[in-house]
Design an enzyme around this catalytic site. Structure first.
Site, PDB file in Angstrom:
ATOM      1  N   LYS A   1       3.495 -21.022   4.183  1.00  0.00           N
ATOM      2  CA  LYS A   1       2.130 -20.480   4.159  1.00  0.00           C
ATOM      3  C   LYS A   1       1.150 -21.467   4.774  1.00  0.00           C
ATOM      4  O   LYS A   1       0.231 -21.071   5.481  1.00  0.00           O
ATOM      5  CB  LYS A   1       1.709 -20.153   2.724  1.00  0.00           C
ATOM      6  CG  LYS A   1       2.299 -18.848   2.217  1.00  0.00           C
ATOM      7  CD  LYS A   1       1.636 -18.423   0.931  1.00  0.00           C
ATOM      8  CE  LYS A   1       2.259 -17.170   0.362  1.00  0.00           C
ATOM      9  NZ  LYS A   1       1.801 -16.842  -0.973  1.00  0.00           N
TER      10      LYS A   1
ATOM     11  N   LYS B   1      11.495  -9.076   7.588  1.00  0.00           N
ATOM     12  CA  LYS B   1      11.254  -8.544   6.248  1.00  0.00           C
ATOM     13  C   LYS B   1      10.145  -7.484   6.341  1.00  0.00           C
ATOM     14  O   LYS B   1       9.204  -7.654   7.138  1.00  0.00           O
ATOM     15  CB  LYS B   1      10.785  -9.757   5.431  1.00  0.00           C
ATOM     16  CG  LYS B   1      10.624  -9.567   3.993  1.00  0.00           C
ATOM     17  CD  LYS B   1      10.295 -10.934   3.394  1.00  0.00           C
ATOM     18  CE  LYS B   1       9.453 -10.748   2.157  1.00  0.00           C
ATOM     19  NZ  LYS B   1       9.058 -11.998   1.550  1.00  0.00           N
TER      20      LYS B   1
ATOM     21  N   LYS C   1       3.272  -5.707   5.368  1.00  0.00           N
ATOM     22  CA  LYS C   1       2.063  -5.075   5.869  1.00  0.00           C
ATOM     23  C   LYS C   1       1.581  -5.802   7.126  1.00  0.00           C
ATOM     24  O   LYS C   1       1.205  -5.179   8.117  1.00  0.00           O
ATOM     25  CB  LYS C   1       0.996  -5.145   4.771  1.00  0.00           C
ATOM     26  CG  LYS C   1      -0.266  -4.417   5.135  1.00  0.00           C
ATOM     27  CD  LYS C   1      -1.372  -4.744   4.175  1.00  0.00           C
ATOM     28  CE  LYS C   1      -2.695  -4.206   4.712  1.00  0.00           C
ATOM     29  NZ  LYS C   1      -3.836  -4.753   3.985  1.00  0.00           N
TER      30      LYS C   1
END
Ligand code: SF4
Length: 339
Positions: free
Chosen positions: A124, A204, A207
């Protein structure tokens, strides 16, 4: 332990299960198959607590108005998918503020070295470039606080969360050895359900990659998305045989279609007896059939926001009672109360 081993009618000892739900706005069929459907199967066998983790969601940049909407939607869509507040505790993380106090206490039982090895933090923070906040670094401590505050003994996790759960176990061990036996070491409950890839068949489902089918998509939209989804590349022409195990659509068949149609798809694929469009049409029908009641229930729930807010308050009330008890014990043990 594996989530799909849990039968709805199993006679268990009602051990306490806890899991968090990201208020990501969109819940896709990957989340549904990999998590929610298993959780729903656990409701009668375990004492279940599920939490919309708005405090965790603050660790990446966001807009306040969007957060309110996302938390509301996550709460409603999880209810629509089967997390009935009559059969489990469902609440919003920040509505029980004791978790932040426990998080601070557990920070002092957490190793910087362990935190800096967290794969999710590395991934991240790479994506965020210069915008990494301290909350993202200490995210696993807040997750440990969530689990330990409710003294959960079982945590259903995907394989991307096992490192965080191991960290929570380590924090529980450290706390217990310094201050006396207080927290159970939470055990992972791993899902046996294969993870669904995105419609591109490569990444994966997510959104942000726009490769997903939402739980709230209608029949037409489901078909539209499946029609163009990637299949086994060996099936270039209608007469080319394929390998169903190499096709993400086959994994979806296994998640949504009855056994006879799963067998039909596998056999037809291997022998080139069916074409991909035929196979996708069959899948789209089963998926739309399973998701239609979720969509309808979500429409009903979101039409009555007052009721959702009332259910959120009720969930917080139930969880606060446990949180207050745990914190009384913790404050005593760590020396924050005069005896
Ligand atoms: S026939 Fe079905 S399982 Fe086989 S490649 Fe096409 S879509 Fe995938």
């Amino acid at each position: 332990m594996v989530a799909s081993d849990v039968k709805p009618d199993a006679q268990d000892d009602k051990r306490r299960v806890f899991s968090g739900i990201q208020p990501s706005g969109i819940m896709h069929v990957g989340n549904y198959v990999g998590a929610i459907r298993n959780w729903v199967n656990m409701l009668d066998s375990y004492e279940c607590t599920f939490c919309v983790v708005d405090l965790h969601a603050m660790t990446v940049p966001y807009k306040a108005e969007e957060m309110r909407r996302r938390v509301f939607e996550a709460f409603a869509v999880n209810m629509a998918a089967g997390l009935d507040p009559g059969r489990c505790r469902l609440f919003v993380q920040s509505h029980v503020p004791e978790v932040t106090e426990l998080c601070w206490i557990l920070m002092n039982c957490s190793s910087m070295g362990e935190l800096s090895r967290m794969t999710q933090f590395k991934e991240k923070s790479e994506k965020l470039g210069g915008q990494v906040c301290a909350g993202l670094f200490t995210y696993p401590v807040l997750m440990a606080a969530d689990i330990l505050l409710y003294k959960a003994s079982i945590v259903p996790v995907g394989d991307d969360q096992t490192q965080h759960l191991e960290f929570a176990r380590e924090v529980a061990r450290t706390f217990n050895s310094r201050f006396g036996e207080t927290f159970p070491e939470p055990a992972p409950l791993l899902s046996k359900v294969p993870r669904l890839m995105g419609l591109d068949g490569k990444d994966k489902m997510s959104k942000s990659l726009d490769n997903y089918i939402s739980l709230l998509d209608d029949k037409e939209l489901i078909w539209d998305k499946l029609r163009t989804a990637a299949t086994d590349p060996a099936r270039m022409r209608r007469g080319d045989p394929g390998t169903p195990e190499k096709c993400n659509l086959y994994a979806m068949h296994r998640a949504f279609s009855p056994q006879e149609d799963v067998r039909w798809a596998a056999e037809g694929c291997r022998t080139a007896g069916i074409g991909c469009i035929e196979c996708k049409r069959c899948l789209a029908g089963h998926m739309a059939e399973e998701l239609a009641p979720v969509r309808e229930r979500y429409a009903e729930l979101s039409a009555d926001p007052e009721n959702i807010r009332r259910l959120m308050a009720e969930g917080a009330r139930q969880c606060s009672a446990i949180a207050r008890r745990t914190m009384e014990e913790v404050r005593q043990k760590v020396g924050l109360r005069q005896l």
